[in-house]
Design a protein around this motif. Structure first.
Motif, PDB file in Angstrom:
ATOM      1  N   ARG A 129      33.774  17.381  -5.795  1.00  0.00           N
ATOM      2  CA  ARG A 129      34.298  18.597  -5.171  1.00  0.00           C
ATOM      3  C   ARG A 129      35.642  18.302  -4.520  1.00  0.00           C
ATOM      4  O   ARG A 129      35.827  17.248  -3.907  1.00  0.00           O
ATOM      5  CB  ARG A 129      33.318  19.119  -4.122  1.00  0.00           C
ATOM      6  N   PRO A 130      36.597  19.214  -4.637  1.00  0.00           N
ATOM      7  CA  PRO A 130      37.918  18.992  -4.020  1.00  0.00           C
ATOM      8  C   PRO A 130      37.819  18.925  -2.506  1.00  0.00           C
ATOM      9  O   PRO A 130      37.089  19.711  -1.885  1.00  0.00           O
ATOM     10  CB  PRO A 130      38.725  20.209  -4.485  1.00  0.00           C
ATOM     11  N   LYS A 131      38.551  17.978  -1.922  1.00  0.00           N
ATOM     12  CA  LYS A 131      38.522  17.829  -0.472  1.00  0.00           C
ATOM     13  C   LYS A 131      39.376  18.892   0.212  1.00  0.00           C
ATOM     14  O   LYS A 131      39.121  19.251   1.359  1.00  0.00           O
ATOM     15  CB  LYS A 131      39.012  16.424  -0.097  1.00  0.00           C
ATOM     16  N   ASN A 132      40.386  19.358  -0.498  1.00  0.00           N
ATOM     17  CA  ASN A 132      41.256  20.389   0.046  1.00  0.00           C
ATOM     18  C   ASN A 132      41.194  21.632  -0.831  1.00  0.00           C
ATOM     19  O   ASN A 132      40.833  21.560  -2.006  1.00  0.00           O
ATOM     20  CB  ASN A 132      42.700  19.888   0.137  1.00  0.00           C
ATOM     21  N   LYS A 133      41.563  22.748  -0.262  1.00  0.00           N
ATOM     22  CA  LYS A 133      41.564  23.992  -1.014  1.00  0.00           C
ATOM     23  C   LYS A 133      42.694  23.971  -2.045  1.00  0.00           C
ATOM     24  O   LYS A 133      43.833  23.628  -1.732  1.00  0.00           O
ATOM     25  CB  LYS A 133      41.758  25.180  -0.065  1.00  0.00           C
ATOM     26  N   ILE A 134      42.350  24.310  -3.279  1.00  0.00           N
ATOM     27  CA  ILE A 134      43.330  24.304  -4.359  1.00  0.00           C
ATOM     28  C   ILE A 134      43.939  25.691  -4.500  1.00  0.00           C
ATOM     29  O   ILE A 134      43.213  26.677  -4.680  1.00  0.00           O
ATOM     30  CB  ILE A 134      42.680  23.871  -5.684  1.00  0.00           C
ATOM     31  N   VAL A 135      45.252  25.751  -4.392  1.00  0.00           N
ATOM     32  CA  VAL A 135      45.969  27.021  -4.515  1.00  0.00           C
ATOM     33  C   VAL A 135      46.960  26.909  -5.673  1.00  0.00           C
ATOM     34  O   VAL A 135      47.787  25.988  -5.705  1.00  0.00           O
ATOM     35  CB  VAL A 135      46.717  27.381  -3.218  1.00  0.00           C
ATOM     36  N   ILE A 136      46.869  27.801  -6.631  1.00  0.00           N
ATOM     37  CA  ILE A 136      47.775  27.806  -7.778  1.00  0.00           C
ATOM     38  C   ILE A 136      48.818  28.906  -7.570  1.00  0.00           C
ATOM     39  O   ILE A 136      48.495  30.100  -7.567  1.00  0.00           O
ATOM     40  CB  ILE A 136      47.011  28.033  -9.092  1.00  0.00           C
ATOM     41  N   ASN A 137      50.048  28.481  -7.391  1.00  0.00           N
ATOM     42  CA  ASN A 137      51.157  29.418  -7.213  1.00  0.00           C
ATOM     43  C   ASN A 137      51.710  29.775  -8.590  1.00  0.00           C
ATOM     44  O   ASN A 137      52.450  29.002  -9.200  1.00  0.00           O
ATOM     45  CB  ASN A 137      52.240  28.791  -6.334  1.00  0.00           C
TER      46      ASN A 137
END
Length: 246
Positions: free
Chosen positions: A14-22
């Protein structure tokens, strides 16, 4: 198998940080790349030539290995190539090539030395009688393939050794040889515990490559064994009945 593997990756890593795709940034960076360069076009041309020659092997008879080598050489030539540089040649993973060569030789050595016959006659046939159920056959194939894979390490070596054994083992069941062959293929190529058990994992492991360590590979490989069991012993058995192969 793909869906189960993807599910395990989402569950275990699981990703440790929130993934944001710009999306706007993606579009801008894509435009900044500009048009295809001459070098990129040459890469595409040579790869298409290689793929066409691989697909038409039955017509020209040139071994795929020679095709690969010749295309690589052409990609390093001036004017028509200039894709592969001397630096790239120096970065060829020689230890991996040596490992591959040894792996490819194991099945041949096993046949010539009598190891294949010994495994079939003295181990498999004496320990396990020919099953009447395709589920039992799938279970036997799964266990033998995984155990041999853990010992020998190489997918290619185990495939060359186990597949003929399992096809011969299932002959008394009067079923298509595609069934034991395909089950063996799935059990071997979809399963691994350590990087050396699967070439794509081996090539992608390490800080200089994919970044995965042996610990992370093992973390994925243990539950992956259950996924392989489900696919070989349940999904494939059911699929062969649906299509009428069994």
């Amino acid at each position: 198998m793909t869906l189960l593997t993807m599910g395990l990756i989402f569950l275990l890593f699981r990703p440790k940080n929130k993934i944001v795709i710009n999306k706007e940034e993606v579009v801008l960076k894509s435009k900044s790349l500009g048009k295809m360069t001459q070098k990129e076009i040459r890469v595409i041309v040579w790869l298409v030539i290689a793929i066409v020659l691989w697909m038409t092997y039955s017509l020209h008879g040139i071994d795929p290995g020679w095709i690969t080598l010749l295309v690589a050489v052409c990609m390093s030539l001036p004017i028509v190539g200039e894709v592969i540089t001397p630096k790239a040649w120096s970065e060829v993973p020689v230890p991996t090539l040596v490992f591959l060569t040894a792996a490819l030789a194991i099945s041949k050595v096993g046949a010539e030395s009598g190891m294949t016959d010994w495994l079939f006659n003295d181990v498999i046939q004496k320990m396990i009688s020919t099953p009447q159920s395709i589920f039992v056959l799938a279970l036997v194939i799964f266990v033998v393939a995984v155990v041999c894979h853990m010992v020998l390490g190489s997918c290619i070596a185990v495939m060359g050794l186990v597949c003929p054994l399992m096809v011969t083992y299932a002959t008394e069941m009067n079923i298509s040889p595609l069934i034991p062959a395909f089950m063996t293929y799935t059990a071997i190529y979809a399963h691994y515990l350590f990087p050396h058990h699967n070439l794509p994992i081996l090539v992608g492991s390490g800080e200089d490559n994919g970044g995965d360590s042996t610990r992370e590979t093992l973390r994925m490989g243990l539950p992956l064994t259950i996924a392989v069991f489900v696919v070989v012993c349940l999904v494939e058995v059911g699929w062969f009945k649906v299509i009428g192969l069994y």
